[in-house]
Motif scaffolding. Structure first.
Motif, PDB file in Angstrom:
ATOM      1  N   ASP A 125       0.832  -1.196   0.000  1.00  0.00           N
ATOM      2  CA  ASP A 125       0.000   0.000   0.000  1.00  0.00           C
ATOM      3  C   ASP A 125       0.865   1.244   0.000  1.00  0.00           C
ATOM      4  N   ASN A 126       0.440   2.185  -0.788  1.00  0.00           N
ATOM      5  CA  ASN A 126       1.074   3.496  -0.818  1.00  0.00           C
ATOM      6  C   ASN A 126       0.573   4.272   0.397  1.00  0.00           C
ATOM      7  N   VAL A 127       1.466   4.480   1.343  1.00  0.00           N
ATOM      8  CA  VAL A 127       1.071   5.083   2.600  1.00  0.00           C
ATOM      9  C   VAL A 127       0.568   6.519   2.421  1.00  0.00           C
ATOM     10  N   SER A 128       1.038   7.189   1.377  1.00  0.00           N
ATOM     11  CA  SER A 128       0.604   8.568   1.180  1.00  0.00           C
ATOM     12  C   SER A 128      -0.867   8.659   0.755  1.00  0.00           C
ATOM     13  N   HIS A 129      -1.443   7.537   0.306  1.00  0.00           N
ATOM     14  CA  HIS A 129      -2.886   7.476   0.043  1.00  0.00           C
ATOM     15  C   HIS A 129      -3.574   6.897   1.268  1.00  0.00           C
ATOM     16  N   LYS A 130      -3.663   7.640   2.299  1.00  0.00           N
ATOM     17  CA  LYS A 130      -4.261   7.121   3.542  1.00  0.00           C
ATOM     18  C   LYS A 130      -5.728   6.726   3.352  1.00  0.00           C
ATOM     19  N   GLY A 131      -6.188   5.834   4.204  1.00  0.00           N
ATOM     20  CA  GLY A 131      -7.588   5.429   4.162  1.00  0.00           C
ATOM     21  C   GLY A 131      -7.869   4.468   3.025  1.00  0.00           C
ATOM     22  N   HIS A 132      -9.116   4.170   2.750  1.00  0.00           N
ATOM     23  CA  HIS A 132      -9.532   3.300   1.651  1.00  0.00           C
ATOM     24  C   HIS A 132      -8.990   1.882   1.774  1.00  0.00           C
ATOM     25  N   HIS A 133      -8.588   1.501   2.974  1.00  0.00           N
ATOM     26  CA  HIS A 133      -8.116   0.133   3.135  1.00  0.00           C
ATOM     27  C   HIS A 133      -9.251  -0.845   3.330  1.00  0.00           C
ATOM     28  N   ASP A 134     -10.448  -0.329   3.551  1.00  0.00           N
ATOM     29  CA  ASP A 134     -11.539  -1.204   3.955  1.00  0.00           C
ATOM     30  C   ASP A 134     -12.410  -1.579   2.765  1.00  0.00           C
ATOM     31  N   HIS A 135     -12.919  -2.816   2.818  1.00  0.00           N
ATOM     32  CA  HIS A 135     -13.636  -3.335   1.657  1.00  0.00           C
ATOM     33  C   HIS A 135     -14.967  -3.963   2.010  1.00  0.00           C
ATOM     34  N   LEU A 136     -15.938  -3.689   1.155  1.00  0.00           N
ATOM     35  CA  LEU A 136     -17.213  -4.393   1.176  1.00  0.00           C
ATOM     36  C   LEU A 136     -17.137  -5.368   0.017  1.00  0.00           C
ATOM     37  N   ILE A 137     -17.267  -6.650   0.299  1.00  0.00           N
ATOM     38  CA  ILE A 137     -17.086  -7.646  -0.753  1.00  0.00           C
ATOM     39  C   ILE A 137     -18.357  -8.448  -0.963  1.00  0.00           C
ATOM     40  N   CYS A 138     -18.873  -8.436  -2.179  1.00  0.00           N
ATOM     41  CA  CYS A 138     -20.081  -9.209  -2.483  1.00  0.00           C
ATOM     42  C   CYS A 138     -19.689 -10.643  -2.779  1.00  0.00           C
ATOM     43  N   THR A 139     -20.231 -11.565  -2.013  1.00  0.00           N
ATOM     44  CA  THR A 139     -19.896 -12.974  -2.201  1.00  0.00           C
ATOM     45  C   THR A 139     -20.652 -13.563  -3.383  1.00  0.00           C
ATOM     46  N   GLY A 140     -21.582 -12.781  -3.932  1.00  0.00           N
ATOM     47  CA  GLY A 140     -22.313 -13.257  -5.106  1.00  0.00           C
ATOM     48  C   GLY A 140     -21.532 -12.971  -6.384  1.00  0.00           C
ATOM     49  N   CYS A 141     -21.242 -11.696  -6.625  1.00  0.00           N
ATOM     50  CA  CYS A 141     -20.607 -11.314  -7.886  1.00  0.00           C
ATOM     51  C   CYS A 141     -19.156 -10.888  -7.695  1.00  0.00           C
ATOM     52  N   GLU A 142     -18.655 -10.977  -6.450  1.00  0.00           N
ATOM     53  CA  GLU A 142     -17.255 -10.658  -6.164  1.00  0.00           C
ATOM     54  C   GLU A 142     -16.914  -9.175  -6.353  1.00  0.00           C
ATOM     55  N   LYS A 143     -17.936  -8.369  -6.469  1.00  0.00           N
ATOM     56  CA  LYS A 143     -17.691  -6.930  -6.568  1.00  0.00           C
ATOM     57  C   LYS A 143     -17.063  -6.425  -5.264  1.00  0.00           C
ATOM     58  N   ILE A 144     -16.116  -5.497  -5.372  1.00  0.00           N
ATOM     59  CA  ILE A 144     -15.481  -4.938  -4.195  1.00  0.00           C
ATOM     60  C   ILE A 144     -15.696  -3.428  -4.146  1.00  0.00           C
ATOM     61  N   VAL A 145     -16.252  -2.968  -3.036  1.00  0.00           N
ATOM     62  CA  VAL A 145     -16.452  -1.537  -2.841  1.00  0.00           C
ATOM     63  C   VAL A 145     -15.508  -1.075  -1.730  1.00  0.00           C
ATOM     64  N   GLU A 146     -14.749  -0.042  -1.994  1.00  0.00           N
ATOM     65  CA  GLU A 146     -13.859   0.468  -0.947  1.00  0.00           C
ATOM     66  C   GLU A 146     -14.590   1.535  -0.148  1.00  0.00           C
ATOM     67  N   PHE A 147     -14.322   1.581   1.135  1.00  0.00           N
ATOM     68  CA  PHE A 147     -14.935   2.634   1.942  1.00  0.00           C
ATOM     69  C   PHE A 147     -13.998   3.027   3.065  1.00  0.00           C
ATOM     70  N   GLU A 148     -14.347   4.108   3.690  1.00  0.00           N
ATOM     71  CA  GLU A 148     -13.583   4.562   4.832  1.00  0.00           C
ATOM     72  C   GLU A 148     -14.557   5.105   5.847  1.00  0.00           C
ATOM     73  N   ASN A 149     -14.296   4.848   7.114  1.00  0.00           N
ATOM     74  CA  ASN A 149     -15.180   5.350   8.158  1.00  0.00           C
ATOM     75  C   ASN A 149     -14.334   5.796   9.344  1.00  0.00           C
ATOM     76  N   GLU A 150     -14.287   7.062   9.525  1.00  0.00           N
ATOM     77  CA  GLU A 150     -13.415   7.639  10.550  1.00  0.00           C
ATOM     78  C   GLU A 150     -13.767   7.164  11.944  1.00  0.00           C
ATOM     79  N   GLU A 151     -15.063   7.022  12.169  1.00  0.00           N
ATOM     80  CA  GLU A 151     -15.524   6.610  13.504  1.00  0.00           C
ATOM     81  C   GLU A 151     -15.016   5.202  13.815  1.00  0.00           C
TER      82      GLU A 151
END
Lengths: 144, 144
Positions: free
Chosen positions: A86-112
DNA sequence: ATTGAAATTGATAAACTGTCTCAAAATTAT
DNA sequence: ATAATTTTGAGACAGTTTATCAATTTCAAT
């Protein structure tokens, strides 16, 4: 081109100086290519750089990416059977929502969530360097 | 012995039935041994079972642990160069604090984080089935 | 209980990812 | 420029996981 990423270049030079390592053409080249990515595997970087530099060895890519980790510019993360850097200068976006049906991956970030993670770690005496959060489930389309 | 882990055994049988797979002595044996663990590698399980069943092949362990993942009984986690298989039936303890120095693993649970995960998923139209949260860093001892 | 089709197993070969080796080349300080 | 040291590239190597395949086991239908 050489005027981009000056800060990271300086950070690398500082690390090299402190550890009596040398600045080479390959290290500059790989850093420049790496900083254009958000996260990439050594293999992918090998193929990408092969176009412009066919004689750049895979071992050098590995060595250099690990060097970037030591220098604090990159962070290694095991994903599937491979290691992603991972490029550390691109902070965040490490988290993933992964659909087990179609394998789609959505990246998200949540500060809380990040804040609560720090809290948990501190409570157990840990200092977090990195984390991984993956939510597996079905997306709207696959649920129907 | 056979009266332990009845629920998981039923879950496995259901999965087998749905996918025209067969219930074998090895699968029962490996499930029974696996459920006694919180998390284990294929190699460790191989050596452990070798005592009572010297002819159980390593490939069968891998195949079976991956089968358990498909059946929702286990969850694979890549750590270093190895894969650890987590026992999902230890519910509420899916989240890990992992020391990258000594490889110590601390399990934790945080309801607030779980709630926020649901919130994020809903916002993206996902229905979560399972999740994984791992925090990597250094424990008190390794930091010094 | 026997049979037969289909799945599973064990042993090992093979694949894959990442590291090590080492002679040749590049870098840095002098 | 020279010499000392580090780095590189190519391939060998090591550790982990999967693929192969003949022999065995399971299971449903007799």
């Amino acid at each position: 081109m050489a005027t981009k990423h000056v800060k990271e270049m300086e950070a690398l030079k500082e690390h090299l100086g402190k550890h009596q390592l040398k600045l080479t053409r390959q290290r500059e080249l790989i850093l420049s290519a790496f900083l254009r990515q958000e996260h990439i595997t050594a293999e992918a970087m090998y193929h990408q750089l092969a176009k412009s530099d066919p004689h750049l060895g895979l071992a050098t890519i590995y060595r250099t990416l690990n060097l970037f980790c030591d220098a604090g510019l990159a962070q290694a993360r095991h994903f599937g059977s491979q290691t992603k850097y991972d490029n550390v200068s691109h902070k965040g976006h490490h988290d993933h929502l992964i659909c087990t049906g179609c394998e789609k991956i959505v990246e998200f970030e949540n500060e809380e969530i990040e804040r609560l993670q720090e809290e948990v770690a501190t409570r157990h005496g840990f200092t977090i360097k990195t984390h991984r959060l993956e939510l597996y489930g079905l997306c709207t389309r696959c649920r129907d």
